[in-house]
Design an enzyme around this catalytic site. Sequence first.
Site, PDB file in Angstrom:
ATOM      1  N   TYR A 474      20.923 -23.809  33.413  1.00 18.70           N
ATOM      2  CA  TYR A 474      20.322 -24.371  34.629  1.00 18.70           C
ATOM      3  C   TYR A 474      19.031 -25.113  34.276  1.00 18.70           C
ATOM      4  CZ  TYR A 474      18.850 -24.861  39.473  1.00 18.70           C
ATOM      5  OH  TYR A 474      18.462 -25.371  40.682  1.00 18.70           O
ATOM      6  N   SER A 554      24.203 -28.165  40.327  1.00 16.46           N
ATOM      7  CA  SER A 554      22.997 -28.638  40.984  1.00 16.46           C
ATOM      8  C   SER A 554      22.037 -29.194  39.924  1.00 16.46           C
ATOM      9  CB  SER A 554      22.363 -27.506  41.806  1.00 16.46           C
ATOM     10  OG  SER A 554      21.437 -28.017  42.722  1.00 16.46           O
TER      11      SER A 554
END
Length: 702
Positions: A474, A554
């Site tokens: 991430y 994301s």
Amino acid sequence: MKKLITSICVVACMSANAKDFTYPKTKSVDHKDVYHGTTVADPYRWLEDDVRNSEDVANWVDAQNAVTQDYIDALPYREKIKESLTDLWNYERFSTPEVYGDAIFYLKNDGLQNQSVLYVEKDGKSKVLIDPNAWAKDGTGALASYVVSPKGTYVAYAIQKGGSDWRNWKVLNVESGETLNDDLDWLKFNDVAWNSDESGFFYSRFPEPEEGQEFQSLNFDMAVYHHRLGDAQSKDTLVYTNKDNPEWGYSNYVTSNGRWLLITVWHGTDNRYQVLYKDLTKKGAKPTFLAKGFNYEYSIVGSRGDTVYFQTTESAPRKRIVSIDLGADALSWKEEVPEQKSVLDEASLSKSSIIAHYMEDAKSALYEIEASGTRKKLALPTIGSVGGINTSSKSDDVYYSFSSFNYPTTIFKTSLADDKTQVYRKPNVKFNPEDFIVEQVFYTSKDGTKVPMTISRLKSNVNKTNLPTLLYGYGGFNVSLLPRFSLERLTWMKMGGVYVQANIRGGGEYGQTWHKAGTKLQKQNVFDDFIAAGEYLIENDITSSEKMAIFGGSNGGLLVGAVTNQRPDLFAAAVPAVGVMDMLRFHQFTAGRYWVDDYGSADNPKEFNVLYQYSPYHNVEKGTEYPAVLVLTADTDDRVVPGHSFKYIAALQAAQAGPAPVMIRIDKNAGHGAGTPTEKKINQYADVWAFLAKNLNMKVAL
């Protein structure tokens, strides 16, 4: 843009797989922008249009989905993987319970229900309060959040439709099961805060967007209101807003004694807040600043009487806990828990103690901290993560969940009075945890930084080399990746794959310093860390470039897109999900403006130069042999608008010089991830794992 409809036709893809599939041809337009003297082409600008408002984009979406689904439907292991996922998913799952008086509230999913159901338990008997499974035929109506009133009389709850961030709030009477007439719209990014007498609650909302702009327009001018039960929303009282700062957002909290309203003010994603407080017992009292300047984090832990507890980064980059007595003649801060070597993730108040969750080298540690300052470490089953800590100001019972990659989410109850811990809810998942092993290693990044990551796999694969491996990351927004259980990851490991999670910079695993080292002008550190993780896995014979895939969602989708551009030779496949792919225009849509804290902005010349250097959309190069890519997005994603993924895959399909497929899977009536129905999750991961199995040349034995 009707003329674009005729441009959507199919042409043979330039690859060895041309007999198997063809890409839709995407029209390019002559659009250019000038940033600080640099001209930047944006040939797929038209794909930014909302699919609901543009027939051209809608046709393009259908054409892309048709190609992708035909390819996936023909994959040999797809149905077998779906069967395995469905079988694993079919078990009872519970949330951590919340106790209000003699009632216990919790969520439960029977197994394959699309949405979890809210229950209340009294005297050992449970009943359904809210079942969202009847809200939409396709399962996309979700119970996004709920807040129980202080005495347990009412539940305010948020309805999410089609995965959108927008929430519609309603109120239910717990005893009668009746849904009241209260109906609130245009709430996003926060919950409600009940008055202690249960007469109403405080909430924050945005103005109603212009028609047709609900899923793309920027979110400005949030305001705090008070709603009295039974009133129409139009009658709600404005409590606070700041017209001079339309970018400010607000979250609300009412102290346990009902006297004080606290308003946390935020303007981005970097956890630096202002805090206001208002005496609810004084008519006409105005909110007053308690912490001003957006200099530090001030997150509310809880309250006892007039005393409010916060976790803060002031003088403590790894966070400490402080308190303040709002009823005192002179306000002053008191340190309750000093900064530790490990990072404080969250804290909660019981009747007499503070429960503190720390991250110790990217894994959970849980402590009880008594009023005397004595710290007691609560035993946890293995390397893993704690979540959903729920306490009550009237009890010293603590409920929390624990999980790891090979340890299903289990609910525990600890009685602090006698130091006894018991399993409160244990899931019955169809697998043997002893068949799997989770290990933590540290590797060295490009600049010498030591980075932790966990490697999970079947024990039978420990001594094997060149295994199909999925590397996940991430690297942003202070988000920490701890070892958590998920059925999709378990399925991947059962397929024979290795699952690797890298705790790269940009996250919060080691506090502010670790986070800031992966932001703005330092963002390349994030990509370097991820690339170094892949190189470590190859150097240690766990996998090879031909057997490794990368995955992220994301901000992690941005990570995967950027790394695929920078090192297309290092991986055989990549799955960027709902990613931020246009780093020059992200701040022009919905919540994108908040992300400037982490990314910077193309409006700033220095930050533009860095953003332009790694922006996934802008750094796709024609003639490059890219690995297999499956982009994931959804048409109702109003967090990271799907135009990011649309433009990126259009550029990638035009540039691909190699034989590997580069495709996009666009989910319909779905959003950024929250509220996704079980059926959609299973289908998505069956598609993704089958795609990876094909392109990593896996032999799947489930």
